[in-house]
Write a protein that holds these residues in place. Structure first.
Motif, PDB file in Angstrom:
ATOM      1  N   ASP A  55       0.580  -1.241   0.067  1.00  0.00           N
ATOM      2  CA  ASP A  55      -0.049   0.485  -0.164  1.00  0.00           C
ATOM      3  C   ASP A  55       0.691   1.735   0.230  1.00  0.00           C
ATOM      4  OD1 ASP A  55       0.863   0.075   3.036  1.00  0.00           O
ATOM      5  OD2 ASP A  55      -1.074  -0.082   3.509  1.00  0.00           O
ATOM      6  N   SER A  56       2.174   1.363   0.059  1.00  0.00           N
ATOM      7  CA  SER A  56       2.708   2.620   0.476  1.00  0.00           C
ATOM      8  C   SER A  56       4.148   2.516  -0.675  1.00  0.00           C
ATOM      9  CB  SER A  56       3.561   2.760   1.861  1.00  0.00           C
ATOM     10  OG  SER A  56       4.811   1.555   2.017  1.00  0.00           O
ATOM     11  N   LYS A  81       0.322  -4.286   3.847  1.00  0.00           N
ATOM     12  CA  LYS A  81       0.406  -3.456   4.417  1.00  0.00           C
ATOM     13  C   LYS A  81       1.431  -2.560   5.295  1.00  0.00           C
ATOM     14  CE  LYS A  81      -4.696  -3.600   6.003  1.00  0.00           C
ATOM     15  NZ  LYS A  81      -4.940  -4.095   3.923  1.00  0.00           N
ATOM     16  N   SER A  82       2.101  -2.291   5.064  1.00  0.00           N
ATOM     17  CA  SER A  82       3.660  -1.470   5.416  1.00  0.00           C
ATOM     18  C   SER A  82       3.473   0.027   5.194  1.00  0.00           C
ATOM     19  CB  SER A  82       4.036  -2.436   4.594  1.00  0.00           C
ATOM     20  OG  SER A  82       5.870  -1.646   4.720  1.00  0.00           O
ATOM     21  N   ASP A  83       4.764   0.079   5.889  1.00  0.00           N
ATOM     22  CA  ASP A  83       5.045   1.998   5.563  1.00  0.00           C
ATOM     23  C   ASP A  83       6.164   2.141   5.311  1.00  0.00           C
ATOM     24  OD1 ASP A  83       2.905   2.657   7.157  1.00  0.00           O
ATOM     25  OD2 ASP A  83       3.838   2.501   8.979  1.00  0.00           O
ATOM     26  N   GLN A  95       3.257 -11.078   6.965  1.00  0.00           N
ATOM     27  CA  GLN A  95       1.790 -10.518   5.646  1.00  0.00           C
ATOM     28  C   GLN A  95       2.143 -11.770   4.317  1.00  0.00           C
ATOM     29  OE1 GLN A  95      -0.105  -6.846   5.142  1.00  0.00           O
ATOM     30  NE2 GLN A  95       2.180  -6.422   6.493  1.00  0.00           N
TER      31      GLN A  95
END
Length: 108
Positions: A55-56, A81-83, A95
């Motif tokens: 997502d990033s 989902k990760s920063d 994940q």
């Protein structure tokens, strides 16, 4: 931070000219070239295919992964989902492993 550290580590192990050439080849690759376009080329792939998007990730944006999954006859998109941007596939191992295990158990 983490990405800066990885950048320095990468530079210490990788020849910059080789990296540039490799990047040029990756950026110029077109799966639809000489195959009637991406839609036609990917519609001929009938095996189940798992596409993972982060997502990033700005290198391979999620909308591109979504398009890829939709062009594959049996494509399936899962979102990590990760920063951490593109490196999320390295850092979010749980994940990634869960998505792969789920995919394999449902298709094979």
């Amino acid at each position: 931070g983490y990405l800066e550290y990885q950048g320095y580590k990468f530079l210490s192990r990788f020849d910059p000219v080789t990296y540039l050439k490799l990047t040029e080849q990756m950026d110029s690759h077109d799966v639809g070239r000489n195959r009637g376009g991406a839609t036609e080329a990917l519609s001929s792939v009938h095996i189940p295919a798992l596409v993972l998007g982060i997502d990033s990730d700005v290198l391979y944006p999620l909308h591109e992964q979504d398009e890829l999954a939709s062009l594959l006859t049996n494509g399936e998109l899962k979102v990590i989902k990760s920063d951490a941007g593109h490196d999320g596939f390295l850092l979010e191992q749980t994940q990634v492993a869960d998505y792969i295990s789920e995919f394999l158990s449902s298709h094979y």
